[in-house]
Design an enzyme around this catalytic site. Structure first.
Site, short mmCIF file in Angstrom:
data_model
loop_
_atom_site.label_atom_id
_atom_site.label_comp_id
_atom_site.label_asym_id
_atom_site.label_seq_id
_atom_site.Cartn_x
_atom_site.Cartn_y
_atom_site.Cartn_z
N TYR A 194 0.84 -1.20 0.00
CA TYR A 194 0.00 0.00 0.00
C TYR A 194 0.87 1.25 0.00
CZ TYR A 194 -3.57 3.28 1.78
OH TYR A 194 -4.42 4.33 1.97
N LYS A 226 0.93 4.17 -2.89
CA LYS A 226 0.60 5.55 -2.58
C LYS A 226 1.78 6.49 -2.83
CE LYS A 226 -3.70 5.16 -1.35
NZ LYS A 226 -4.75 5.69 -2.27
#
Length: 293
Positions: free
Chosen positions: A171, A175
């Site tokens: 993640y 991002k």
């Protein structure tokens, strides 16, 4: 209803629940017409066949606004193109793209499977690229025809992508990639009247509940007024920025920047690197702690 976004056409991805839903409703309150995109997946990104996009459309219509539901997989290149075309054919154009769709599959790095890595990178990173690519092509064509629009893109990064987060390597990588994509897109698309910014929102959603104590966290709606302003014509001079939102606190993030340096004037020898690099590290600010460290 406010007129801040009167007459503007917006797409919000992942808008069936949580932060995306709050964005869609907020944009509509300020006068935008909205394509409410939601593929309908579980927290882990598995298809459920149950998209709440129609419920959000009904909420917007109940307040006197206009909206249309869309079930595209935003990481599918052709479906993303069709979503952009839906906005154009339904409402006569496109002015705002809010890339928000995503899910998590948290694991410590050494426990992360290839499938988990691919799935998270796909929906977050490619799911930003594909809609942005097609929207950007439309805005470029409009500009070349003398119909330049005051277009706005608001991407969704995260503190995990900016400072890192233990147990969220995949993640965090996705991002961080979105942050880099935002910088490049802002420079490349400015000539067509497009601004590109990103937010790092903090909110109590199904993505955060259960992972840690979220009782003191902001609610999704706290992030959306900033998105509404960034989507407006008033924000024309703001581009290539990362804005962290934590309830009532708004922070303009400082990304990678050149710090202390030393030019030896010739090729470095390995033995000389250590002392020189330690001097530079001592002169540089300490990095912020990784979340969960």
């Amino acid at each position: 209803m406010s007129t801040l976004l009167e007459g503007r056409v917006a797409i919000v991805t992942g808008a069936g629940r949580g932060i995306g839903r709050a964005h869609a409703l907020e944009l509509a309150r300020h006068g935008a017409v909205v394509v409410v995109n939601d593929y309908g997946v579980s927290l882990a990104g598995e298809g459920t066949g149950d998209s709440p996009a129609h419920e959000v459309v009904a909420e917007i219509e109940a307040m006197g606004g206009r909206a249309v539901a869309n079930g595209a997989d935003v990481a599918d290149f052709e479906q993303a193109a069709a979503m952009v075309q839906l906005a154009i054919s339904s409402f006569g154009g496109l002015d705002v793209l809010v890339n928000n769709a995503g899910f998590v599959r948290d694991r410590m790095l050494v426990n992360t499977s290839e499938e988990e890595w691919d799935a998270v990178i796909r929906v977050h990173l490619k799911g930003h690229f594909a809609p942005l690519r097609h929207a950007g092509a439309y805005w470029r064509a409009e500009a070349k025809e003398g119909r330049q629009r005051a277009a706005r893109v608001i991407n969704t990064s995260s503190g995990a992508g900016l400072q890192g987060s233990v147990g969220q390597a995949t993640y965090s990588a996705a991002k961080a990639g979105i942050a880099g994509l935002t910088l490049v897109a802002a420079q490349e698309m400015g000539r067509y009247g497009v601004t590109v910014n990103a937010i790092a929102p903090v909110a109590r959603t199904r993505m955060t509940e259960g992972a840690f104590d979220t009782s003191a966290m902001a609610v999704p709606e706290d992030n959306s007024p900033i998105v509404a302003w960034l989507a407006s014509v008033e924000s024309a001079d703001v581009t290539g920025r990362m804005i962290e939102i934590d309830g009532s606190k708004v922070t303009v993030e400082n990304g990678w920047a050149h710090g202390p340096s030393r030019d030896l004037g010739t090729r470095w020898e390995a033995a000389a690197v250590g002392p020189a690099l330690r001097d530079l590290l001592a002169a540089a600010p300490a990095p912020e702690a990784v979340y969960g460290a």
